[in-house]
Design a protein around this motif. Structure first.
Motif, PDB file in Angstrom:
ATOM      1  N   HIS A 290       0.863  -1.173   0.000  1.00 49.26           N
ATOM      2  CA  HIS A 290       0.000   0.000   0.000  1.00 49.26           C
ATOM      3  C   HIS A 290       0.907   1.232   0.000  1.00 49.26           C
ATOM      4  O   HIS A 290       1.826   1.323   0.808  1.00 49.26           O
ATOM      5  CB  HIS A 290      -0.900   0.004   1.232  1.00 49.26           C
ATOM      6  CG  HIS A 290      -1.761   1.234   1.306  1.00 49.26           C
ATOM      7  ND1 HIS A 290      -2.918   1.373   0.578  1.00 49.26           N
ATOM      8  CD2 HIS A 290      -1.585   2.410   1.963  1.00 49.26           C
ATOM      9  CE1 HIS A 290      -3.443   2.571   0.801  1.00 49.26           C
ATOM     10  NE2 HIS A 290      -2.649   3.222   1.636  1.00 49.26           N
ATOM     11  N   VAL A 291       0.657   2.155  -0.925  1.00 50.18           N
ATOM     12  CA  VAL A 291       1.534   3.315  -1.074  1.00 50.18           C
ATOM     13  C   VAL A 291       0.705   4.594  -1.047  1.00 50.18           C
ATOM     14  O   VAL A 291      -0.297   4.699  -1.757  1.00 50.18           O
ATOM     15  CB  VAL A 291       2.271   3.261  -2.436  1.00 50.18           C
ATOM     16  CG1 VAL A 291       3.263   4.420  -2.553  1.00 50.18           C
ATOM     17  CG2 VAL A 291       2.995   1.935  -2.604  1.00 50.18           C
ATOM     18  N   GLU A 292       1.105   5.552  -0.228  1.00 43.60           N
ATOM     19  CA  GLU A 292       0.482   6.874  -0.304  1.00 43.60           C
ATOM     20  C   GLU A 292       1.453   7.952   0.147  1.00 43.60           C
ATOM     21  O   GLU A 292       2.425   7.671   0.841  1.00 43.60           O
ATOM     22  CB  GLU A 292      -0.818   6.921   0.505  1.00 43.60           C
ATOM     23  CG  GLU A 292      -0.685   6.690   1.975  1.00 43.60           C
ATOM     24  CD  GLU A 292      -2.070   6.729   2.632  1.00 43.60           C
ATOM     25  OE1 GLU A 292      -2.579   5.646   2.973  1.00 43.60           O
ATOM     26  OE2 GLU A 292      -2.620   7.833   2.774  1.00 43.60           O
ATOM     27  N   ARG A 293       1.175   9.169  -0.286  1.00 45.25           N
ATOM     28  CA  ARG A 293       2.031  10.277   0.142  1.00 45.25           C
ATOM     29  C   ARG A 293       1.735  10.534   1.617  1.00 45.25           C
ATOM     30  O   ARG A 293       0.582  10.638   2.009  1.00 45.25           O
ATOM     31  CB  ARG A 293       1.736  11.525  -0.674  1.00 45.25           C
ATOM     32  CG  ARG A 293       2.814  12.567  -0.479  1.00 45.25           C
ATOM     33  CD  ARG A 293       2.419  13.886  -1.039  1.00 45.25           C
ATOM     34  NE  ARG A 293       2.350  13.898  -2.492  1.00 45.25           N
ATOM     35  CZ  ARG A 293       1.902  14.961  -3.186  1.00 45.25           C
ATOM     36  NH1 ARG A 293       1.492  16.035  -2.560  1.00 45.25           N
ATOM     37  NH2 ARG A 293       1.855  14.931  -4.480  1.00 45.25           N
ATOM     38  N   ALA A 294       2.810  10.588   2.444  1.00 47.27           N
ATOM     39  CA  ALA A 294       2.615  10.637   3.895  1.00 47.27           C
ATOM     40  C   ALA A 294       1.924  11.934   4.303  1.00 47.27           C
ATOM     41  O   ALA A 294       0.816  11.923   4.814  1.00 47.27           O
ATOM     42  CB  ALA A 294       3.948  10.483   4.606  1.00 47.27           C
TER      43      ALA A 294
END
Ligand code: UD1
Length: 426
Positions: A290-294
């Motif tokens: 799972h990848v998202e901009r912090a």
């Protein structure tokens, strides 16, 4: 010629299924030449490069059956290959010119048929890319090699025999070519300073399943005990780590959140750490990553490309697009290929601030890029322009999309399903 139109500014959210790795599939396909048994590869990506190599294999006498629906349409096709007899040993210029990886048939042909005539690939957009390391290694295994009429003429009338090959520099293709050739050599070939890329490991594991004896898999020294014959097997191709990294950066550059199904963190090496430093949150689950901009804007980080587990050259262009929108500066240094900054002037047309000095590019991040008409120059450069376009204000028109089709399966469908405004213009 197809073009792609993108309207940027939409955060991507949702799921993307990661395809099988192109760079694992190509050597695995060449490995079918080592046996008269049937090699069955699943999770095959649907790409132009795969079709190009399949064509070459057919010319060499391989029987090929492709099953499109076995794992649900595009989600991963199954390819069955049987080289009962090698009927031809020539890889012609027309095919090798289209795709350099055709050179991977050299080692297997020499080991199985005792001869091969393979066109020299010539230069390519990202550098001179010689194959001297492949040829020196094969000579060390006892092959006689002559360069004539633009072709490599290789002979091993008495078969190949074990020797220690010390690679002067890490080469993925040379390691794969030599490893395949070594499996059928007499004695104990040793490959020292071998590439450790996950695609090399995937190949080694498939060869072992075919009956090869290889020790040190995953390390930089591979010790082979040659066997008289290999058999068929079934093998599932690993997920594409470059596609994974590219879509991870697509999530980050648009400020979205993506689940990358089937992606494997252990294949990404330094990429995960670099992205985390840049302010991207990455978590692992049993479904993938799972990848998202912090939070807030991305931060500039310095990156140097290196052999695995270092940061891959095949993600350098995409990282540059990402850094073009980050806060602060980023120094990106390319150490693998000498001419891999052709995306820089195209990114600059979209408003990126990048200065190249030799092998390094200084990227000064800016809050916004703007859409423009741009041109793809090679596979990874073209996808970096797609990333920039997804984040840019306004419309981008990408020309020469055929580069993209060599390595990214259904890129516009995958992105559109996550909210991107993207279409292909025929
Ligand atoms: C593979 C990948 C490619 C990736 C590259 C580096 C495939 C099909 N392609 O390419 O996507 O960018 O690894 O990770 O898997 N070199 C020589 N002489 C040789 C061989 C290589 O000088 O005989 C040089 C090359 O010019 C280059 C460097 O070594 O500068 C690394 O190249 P190599 O690892 O061989 O790349 P490929 O196997 O061609």
């Amino acid at each position: 010629m197809d073009r792609i139109r993108i309207r940027g500014g939409r955060p991507l959210t949702g799921e993307i299924a990661i395809s099988g790795a192109k760079n694992a599939a190509l050597p695995l396909m060449a490995a079918c030449l080592l046996t008269d048994g049937t090699l069955r590869l699943s999770n095959l990506p649907h790409l132009v490069d795969i079709a190009t190599l399949a064509n070459l294999l057919v010319q060499l006498g391989v029987e090929i059956r492709m099953n499109g629906a076995a794992e649900g349409g595009h989600a991963g096709r199954v390819l069955e290959m049987t080289a009962r007899r090698v009927t031809d040993t020539r890889a012609p210029y027309e095919l090798v010119r289209k795709m350099r990886a055709s050179v991977l048939v050299l080692g297997p042909l020499l080991a199985r048929a005792g001869r091969a005539e393979v066109s020299l690939p010539g230069g390519c957009a990202i550098g001179t890319r010689p194959i001297d390391v492949h040829l020196k290694g094969l000579e060390a295994l006892g092959a006689e090699i002559e360069l004539r009429d633009g072709y490599v003429h290789a002979r091993a009338p008495r078969g190949l025999r074990g020797a220690e090959i010390v690679f002067p520099a890490v080469s993925v293709g040379a390691t794969e070519n030599l490893l395949m050739a070594a499996t059928l050599a007499a004695g104990e070939p040793r490959l020292v300073n071998a590439a450790r890329e996950p695609e090399v490991t995937d190949l080694a594991q498939c060869l072992i399943a075919m009956g090869a004896r290889i020790e040190g898999v995953g390390g930089d020294t591979l010790v082979v005990e040659g066997v008289g014959r290999l058999g068929g097997t079934e093998h599932r191709i690993i997920p594409d780590r470059i596609e994974t990294g590219t879509y991870a950066m697509a999530a980050a550059i648009t400020g979205g959140a993506l689940d990358l199904l089937g992606a494997r963190a252990e294949h990404l090496g330094a990429v995960i750490e670099v992205l985390r430093q840049a302010g991207v949150a990455i978590t692992e689950s049993d479904r993938g990553l799972h990848v998202e901009r912090a939070d807030g804007r991305l931060r500039g980080v310095d990156v140097m490309t290196e052999p695995f587990p270092g940061f891959p050259t095949d993600l350098q262009a995409q990282m540059m697009a990402l850094m073009a929108t980050a806060e602060g500066a980023s120094m990106i240094t390319e150490t693998i290929f000498e001419n891999r900054f052709m995306h820089v002037p195209e990114l600059a047309r979209m408003g990126a601030d990048i200065n190249v000095h030799g092998a390094s590019a200084m990227v000064r991040g800016r809050p916004g890029l703007t859409g423009a008409e741009v041109m793809a120059t090679d596979l990874r450069a073209s996808v970096s322009l797609v990333l920039a376009a997804l984040a840019a204000e306004g419309e981008t028109l990408l020309n020469r999309v055929y580069h993209l089709d060599r390595g990214y399966e259904r890129v516009e469908d995958k992105l559109a399903a996550c909210g991107a405004e993207i279409e292909r213009i025929k």
